[in-house]
Design a protein around this motif. Structure first.
Motif, PDB file in Angstrom:
ATOM      1  N   GLU A  32      19.839  44.421  58.253  1.00 48.91           N
ATOM      2  CA  GLU A  32      18.377  44.544  58.127  1.00 48.91           C
ATOM      3  C   GLU A  32      17.997  45.117  56.764  1.00 48.91           C
ATOM      4  O   GLU A  32      17.023  44.674  56.144  1.00 48.91           O
ATOM      5  CB  GLU A  32      17.835  45.431  59.255  1.00 48.91           C
ATOM      6  N   GLU A  33      18.768  46.099  56.299  1.00 49.54           N
ATOM      7  CA  GLU A  33      18.499  46.700  54.988  1.00 49.54           C
ATOM      8  C   GLU A  33      18.721  45.663  53.883  1.00 49.54           C
ATOM      9  O   GLU A  33      17.950  45.588  52.921  1.00 49.54           O
ATOM     10  CB  GLU A  33      19.427  47.902  54.790  1.00 49.54           C
ATOM     11  N   ARG A  34      19.759  44.864  54.046  1.00 53.28           N
ATOM     12  CA  ARG A  34      20.062  43.821  53.054  1.00 53.28           C
ATOM     13  C   ARG A  34      18.946  42.782  53.022  1.00 53.28           C
ATOM     14  O   ARG A  34      18.516  42.342  51.954  1.00 53.28           O
ATOM     15  CB  ARG A  34      21.406  43.176  53.380  1.00 53.28           C
ATOM     16  N   LYS A  35      18.470  42.396  54.205  1.00 49.29           N
ATOM     17  CA  LYS A  35      17.360  41.430  54.266  1.00 49.29           C
ATOM     18  C   LYS A  35      16.127  41.992  53.576  1.00 49.29           C
ATOM     19  O   LYS A  35      15.434  41.281  52.829  1.00 49.29           O
ATOM     20  CB  LYS A  35      17.048  41.075  55.713  1.00 49.29           C
ATOM     21  N   TRP A  36      15.834  43.265  53.818  1.00 53.83           N
ATOM     22  CA  TRP A  36      14.684  43.900  53.170  1.00 53.83           C
ATOM     23  C   TRP A  36      14.844  43.853  51.654  1.00 53.83           C
ATOM     24  O   TRP A  36      13.883  43.549  50.921  1.00 53.83           O
ATOM     25  CB  TRP A  36      14.546  45.356  53.625  1.00 53.83           C
ATOM     26  N   PHE A  37      16.044  44.108  51.178  1.00 57.40           N
ATOM     27  CA  PHE A  37      16.312  44.118  49.736  1.00 57.40           C
ATOM     28  C   PHE A  37      16.033  42.740  49.124  1.00 57.40           C
ATOM     29  O   PHE A  37      15.376  42.628  48.089  1.00 57.40           O
ATOM     30  CB  PHE A  37      17.764  44.536  49.486  1.00 57.40           C
ATOM     31  N   PHE A  38      16.494  41.676  49.780  1.00 58.90           N
ATOM     32  CA  PHE A  38      16.264  40.337  49.255  1.00 58.90           C
ATOM     33  C   PHE A  38      14.819  39.890  49.436  1.00 58.90           C
ATOM     34  O   PHE A  38      14.313  39.088  48.650  1.00 58.90           O
ATOM     35  CB  PHE A  38      17.211  39.334  49.921  1.00 58.90           C
ATOM     36  N   ASP A  39      14.142  40.402  50.449  1.00 61.07           N
ATOM     37  CA  ASP A  39      12.740  40.038  50.681  1.00 61.07           C
ATOM     38  C   ASP A  39      11.785  40.778  49.754  1.00 61.07           C
ATOM     39  O   ASP A  39      10.683  40.283  49.472  1.00 61.07           O
ATOM     40  CB  ASP A  39      12.342  40.331  52.137  1.00 61.07           C
ATOM     41  N   ASN A  40      12.200  41.969  49.280  1.00 63.09           N
ATOM     42  CA  ASN A  40      11.269  42.839  48.557  1.00 63.09           C
ATOM     43  C   ASN A  40      11.701  43.253  47.159  1.00 63.09           C
ATOM     44  O   ASN A  40      10.863  43.676  46.362  1.00 63.09           O
ATOM     45  CB  ASN A  40      11.015  44.112  49.381  1.00 63.09           C
ATOM     46  N   VAL A  41      12.972  43.168  46.863  1.00 62.68           N
ATOM     47  CA  VAL A  41      13.452  43.626  45.547  1.00 62.68           C
ATOM     48  C   VAL A  41      14.005  42.428  44.771  1.00 62.68           C
ATOM     49  O   VAL A  41      13.280  41.808  44.005  1.00 62.68           O
ATOM     50  CB  VAL A  41      14.496  44.761  45.703  1.00 62.68           C
ATOM     51  N   CYS A  42      15.242  42.079  44.965  1.00 63.29           N
ATOM     52  CA  CYS A  42      15.827  40.909  44.288  1.00 63.29           C
ATOM     53  C   CYS A  42      15.459  39.646  45.077  1.00 63.29           C
ATOM     54  O   CYS A  42      16.288  39.054  45.783  1.00 63.29           O
ATOM     55  CB  CYS A  42      17.339  41.059  44.153  1.00 63.29           C
ATOM     56  N   THR A  43      14.203  39.255  44.946  1.00 62.62           N
ATOM     57  CA  THR A  43      13.667  38.135  45.726  1.00 62.62           C
ATOM     58  C   THR A  43      14.028  36.793  45.082  1.00 62.62           C
ATOM     59  O   THR A  43      14.449  36.728  43.917  1.00 62.62           O
ATOM     60  CB  THR A  43      12.138  38.229  45.817  1.00 62.62           C
ATOM     61  N   HIS A  44      13.806  35.740  45.844  1.00 61.60           N
ATOM     62  CA  HIS A  44      13.992  34.390  45.306  1.00 61.60           C
ATOM     63  C   HIS A  44      13.093  34.171  44.088  1.00 61.60           C
ATOM     64  O   HIS A  44      13.537  33.634  43.057  1.00 61.60           O
ATOM     65  CB  HIS A  44      13.681  33.356  46.390  1.00 61.60           C
ATOM     66  N   ASP A  45      11.832  34.584  44.184  1.00 58.92           N
ATOM     67  CA  ASP A  45      10.892  34.382  43.080  1.00 58.92           C
ATOM     68  C   ASP A  45      11.328  35.137  41.833  1.00 58.92           C
ATOM     69  O   ASP A  45      11.135  34.656  40.706  1.00 58.92           O
ATOM     70  CB  ASP A  45       9.480  34.814  43.489  1.00 58.92           C
ATOM     71  N   TRP A  46      11.889  36.326  42.016  1.00 62.41           N
ATOM     72  CA  TRP A  46      12.413  37.101  40.878  1.00 62.41           C
ATOM     73  C   TRP A  46      13.583  36.363  40.227  1.00 62.41           C
ATOM     74  O   TRP A  46      13.653  36.218  39.007  1.00 62.41           O
ATOM     75  CB  TRP A  46      12.844  38.491  41.361  1.00 62.41           C
ATOM     76  N   ASN A  47      14.488  35.855  41.030  1.00 64.20           N
ATOM     77  CA  ASN A  47      15.681  35.185  40.508  1.00 64.20           C
ATOM     78  C   ASN A  47      15.332  33.875  39.811  1.00 64.20           C
ATOM     79  O   ASN A  47      15.959  33.502  38.811  1.00 64.20           O
ATOM     80  CB  ASN A  47      16.678  34.931  41.644  1.00 64.20           C
ATOM     81  N   VAL A  48      14.312  33.187  40.322  1.00 62.10           N
ATOM     82  CA  VAL A  48      13.895  31.914  39.721  1.00 62.10           C
ATOM     83  C   VAL A  48      13.479  32.098  38.265  1.00 62.10           C
ATOM     84  O   VAL A  48      13.677  31.203  37.437  1.00 62.10           O
ATOM     85  CB  VAL A  48      12.749  31.281  40.551  1.00 62.10           C
ATOM     86  N   GLU A  49      12.935  33.262  37.927  1.00 60.40           N
ATOM     87  CA  GLU A  49      12.506  33.477  36.545  1.00 60.40           C
ATOM     88  C   GLU A  49      13.692  33.544  35.587  1.00 60.40           C
ATOM     89  O   GLU A  49      13.554  33.210  34.405  1.00 60.40           O
ATOM     90  CB  GLU A  49      11.639  34.735  36.441  1.00 60.40           C
TER      91      GLU A  49
END
Length: 203
Positions: A32-49
């Motif tokens: 759950e913590e890992r999911k939160w991290f990908f949903d809120n910190v290192c997100t898909h939109d962040w990585n796309v940049e």
């Protein structure tokens, strides 16, 4: 339908496996913590940049300013990137190499940061076999934007209607079709082989 004379492969999740959870299941063991991290910190939109060309240093600095408590894991995304791409899809690679060996014009079009793709091409030599590659991080355009397909056509002298694009993302497949290409959605090598045969391309 125009006869296919050019075949264009995506890379991630078509030729090589990609999964950020691989290193992060160790770095953040709680699901759950890992999911939160990908949903809120290192997100898909962040990585796309980064795929669009933003430097990792800038990307990390922006997130660390917002989430200082997660600085180590933010830096870990690039630091452990090599673990996210553990292996090739050998059956897909075999199809691509057979197409090249039988004289087909094969290129690649990918959303990828330039430095990580350079690393992948050192590790996976088959990525150097096609005639060339358009890398989103080098030109500042990403799929499914029309511009990246047009750029690839201009760079490699392709006829859009005679070009087949293979990608694992429905949006990118639709983007190719909107640019006048033929395109199929990649799910697995067996399906790809059937798609190629249906389109008159023998592997």
């Amino acid at each position: 339908m125009t006869e296919i004379r050019h075949i264009v492969f995506d890379i991630g999740r078509v030729l090589i496996h990609y999964d950020p959870n691989l290193p992060f299941s160790r770095l953040i063991p709680d699901a759950e913590e890992r999911k939160w991290f990908f949903d809120n910190v290192c997100t898909h939109d962040w990585n796309v940049e980064q795929d669009r060309g933003r430097a990792w240093e800038e990307a990390e600095a922006l997130l660390i300013a917002e989430h200082p408590d997660h600085a180590e894991n933010i830096r870990g995304f690039r630091r452990h990137w090599h673990e996210m791409v553990p292996h090739a899809y050998e059956d897909s690679v075999e199809i691509m190499e057979k197409l090249i060996d039988s004289g087909h014009d094969v290129t690649m079009l990918t959303n990828f940061a330039s430095d990580t793709l350079a690393e992948a091409r050192q590790r996976f030599d088959f990525l150097n076999r096609p005639r060339g590659v358009t890398i989103s991080g080098e030109i500042g355009l990403i799929k499914p934007d029309r511009g990246i397909y047009d750029h690839h056509v201009a760079t490699f002298g392709l006829e859009p209607a005679a070009t087949l694009f293979i990608d694992d993302s429905p949006k990118n497949v639709e983007g190719a079709k909107a640019a006048g290409w033929q395109s199929v959605l990649f799910t697995d090598a067996k399906t790809l082989e059937a798609d190629l045969q249906r389109l008159g391309i023998t592997v």
